[in-house]
Enzyme design. Structure first.
Site, PDB file in Angstrom:
ATOM      1  N   ASP A  54       0.830  -1.208   0.000  1.00  0.00           N
ATOM      2  CA  ASP A  54       0.000   0.000   0.000  1.00  0.00           C
ATOM      3  C   ASP A  54       0.862   1.256   0.000  1.00  0.00           C
ATOM      4  OD1 ASP A  54      -2.920   1.127   0.790  1.00  0.00           O
ATOM      5  OD2 ASP A  54      -1.374   2.224   1.885  1.00  0.00           O
ATOM      6  N   TYR A  59       2.407  10.329   0.140  1.00  0.00           N
ATOM      7  CA  TYR A  59       3.511   9.904   0.991  1.00  0.00           C
ATOM      8  C   TYR A  59       4.837  10.402   0.437  1.00  0.00           C
ATOM      9  CZ  TYR A  59       0.006   6.625   2.818  1.00  0.00           C
ATOM     10  OH  TYR A  59      -1.132   6.060   3.351  1.00  0.00           O
ATOM     11  N   SER A 159     -11.151   5.850   0.937  1.00  0.00           N
ATOM     12  CA  SER A 159     -10.415   5.826   2.205  1.00  0.00           C
ATOM     13  C   SER A 159     -10.904   6.986   3.060  1.00  0.00           C
ATOM     14  CB  SER A 159      -8.908   5.949   1.961  1.00  0.00           C
ATOM     15  OG  SER A 159      -8.193   5.949   3.181  1.00  0.00           O
ATOM     16  N   GLN A 185     -10.827   1.859   2.960  1.00  0.00           N
ATOM     17  CA  GLN A 185      -9.704   1.740   3.895  1.00  0.00           C
ATOM     18  C   GLN A 185      -9.915   2.712   5.051  1.00  0.00           C
ATOM     19  OE1 GLN A 185      -5.556   3.314   3.151  1.00  0.00           O
ATOM     20  NE2 GLN A 185      -5.113   1.127   3.007  1.00  0.00           N
ATOM     21  N   PRO A 216      -2.691  -0.340  12.995  1.00  0.00           N
ATOM     22  CA  PRO A 216      -3.129  -1.290  14.029  1.00  0.00           C
ATOM     23  C   PRO A 216      -2.480  -1.051  15.388  1.00  0.00           C
ATOM     24  CG  PRO A 216      -1.579  -2.336  12.537  1.00  0.00           C
ATOM     25  CD  PRO A 216      -1.936  -1.015  11.922  1.00  0.00           C
ATOM     26  N   ARG A 235       8.953   6.709  15.744  1.00  0.00           N
ATOM     27  CA  ARG A 235       8.235   7.561  14.796  1.00  0.00           C
ATOM     28  C   ARG A 235       7.985   8.945  15.373  1.00  0.00           C
ATOM     29  NH1 ARG A 235       2.723   5.627  11.903  1.00  0.00           N
ATOM     30  NH2 ARG A 235       4.192   3.997  11.309  1.00  0.00           N
TER      31      ARG A 235
END
Length: 361
Positions: A54, A59, A159, A185, A216, A235
């Site tokens: 994906d 991005y 999405s 999504q 998740p 992150r």
């Protein structure tokens, strides 16, 4: 030690089968920009049986697509062996009609730009990354249907759209004999459950829409690594992710994660593996997108596929009590930033699903 065997599921009513765990490219490809690391992660995912990959034009302003396409070419994978998904809405061109829109001009240009960066003739799945209140929905449906008709994408979907928006798109497609959206999504994890358990489950059950999910681990919160603050290399420590820090360091949520770790330990698993396995247990979910930022993290997270069949009704009810639906806000991304996709609409309401009724995979 958990040994993973990948599970493959139909994407809603479509005949296409996708891996229960998929690999997303937001952080590893777009933000870190390390091709060697990205290539390692692709190889690890492929060897584990992942067939769905994906990405999005948003991005890294197209950089994730570029690295992903180069990665596939470098690995020499058979194009028939994997399912490639990308998303359009944000855009990469700084001109009128080409940013944060779903107008026909942008969509037809955007898919050509994405295919060029991905080094492929078509994508399997093409999402409208967010709804566009400024473009007539009929215009968007016609354009997406035309993209599929021209062979540039095999299926199109949405999405972050509401059920009402998805059903309106389906009605327009039926009225004009066009291709209908196939998949949606949405964000889904123990701290953000309503979009899938209330909204997604209904459109899956009643209209055959396939559901894929992202985040998740709630941007890493559910892994337990933020209990002591923001670790270096995480992150939240990266440039452009400071907006995540207050939420990830929430004391109450981190206490719940610590209690979840005790549940995971009963299975010889990590909190991250348990959180991912829980997502795969929902019967409407076709694939859970992993966003691991390192090869080691990806290996650990992929092993969650072996944990899902071990989660019995008592364990699922225990997690349901620990993370009740509607108890926490989502960690959706901020709007109008260069490094992150725009946020979707807010969700409110109560879930109509209980984990105790999940079918175990």
């Amino acid at each position: 030690m958990l040994k993973a065997t990948m599970d493959y599921r139909r994407l809603g009513q479509a005949g296409l089968r996708v891996s229960a765990l998929s690999y997303g490219t937001w952080v590893t490809f777009a933000e870190q920009g390390d091709f060697d690391r990205a290539l390692q992660c692709l190889d690890i995912a492929g060897r584990a049986g992942v067939n769905l990959f994906d990405t999005a034009d948003a991005y890294g302003n197209g950089e994730a697509e570029r690295l992903l396409g180069l990665g596939f070419e470098t690995l020499g994978w058979d194009r028939a062996a994997y399912v490639l998904a990308t998303k359009l809405f944000v855009g990469t061109r700084d001109c009128v009609n080409m940013r944060q829109t779903l107008n026909r001009k942008y969509l037809l240009q955007g898919i050509e730009d994405s295919l060029q960066r991905l080094r492929t003739d078509f994508v399997d799945l093409l999402y409208c990354h967010r709804p566009d209140p400024h473009t007539p929905l009929e215009e968007t449906v016609w354009a997406m249907s035309d993209i599929v008709a021209r062979g540039k994408a095999l299926y199109w979907g949405t999405s972050g759209w509401s059920p009402a928006q998805i059903l309106e798109a389906c009605a327009i497609a039926e009225r004009h004999h066009l291709r209908k959206p196939t998949m949606e999504q949405s964000e889904y994890h123990l701290l953000a459950r309503e979009r899938i358990e209330r909204d997604g489950a209904a459109i899956h059950r009643d209209h055959g829409i396939g559901l894929t999910t992202w985040s998740p681990l709630a941007s890493g919160l559910l892994s337990g690594k933020y209990a002591g603050g923001i670790p270096a290399g995480s992150r939240a420590a990266q440039r452009g992710f400071a907006w995540l820090q207050p939420r990830l360091c929430d004391a109450a949520d981190n206490r719940r994660v610590q209690r979840m770790q005790a549940v995971a330990q009963r299975f010889g698993a990590s909190a991250a593996q348990l959180a991912i396995a829980w997502c795969t247990c929902h019967p409407a979910v076709a694939s859970v997108t992993l966003g691991a930022s390192s090869p080691a993290q990806l290996r650990e997270n992929l092993a969650a596929i072996a944990l899902a069949p071990l989660l019995d009704g008592d364990t699922l009810r225990e997690l349901d009590a620990l993370f009740p639906a509607g108890a926490a806000a989502s960690l959706d991304t901020p709007t109008n930033t260069s490094t992150n996709a725009p946020t979707g609409a807010e969700n409110t309401g109560t879930s109509t699903f209980s984990p105790s009724s999940f079918s175990l995979k």
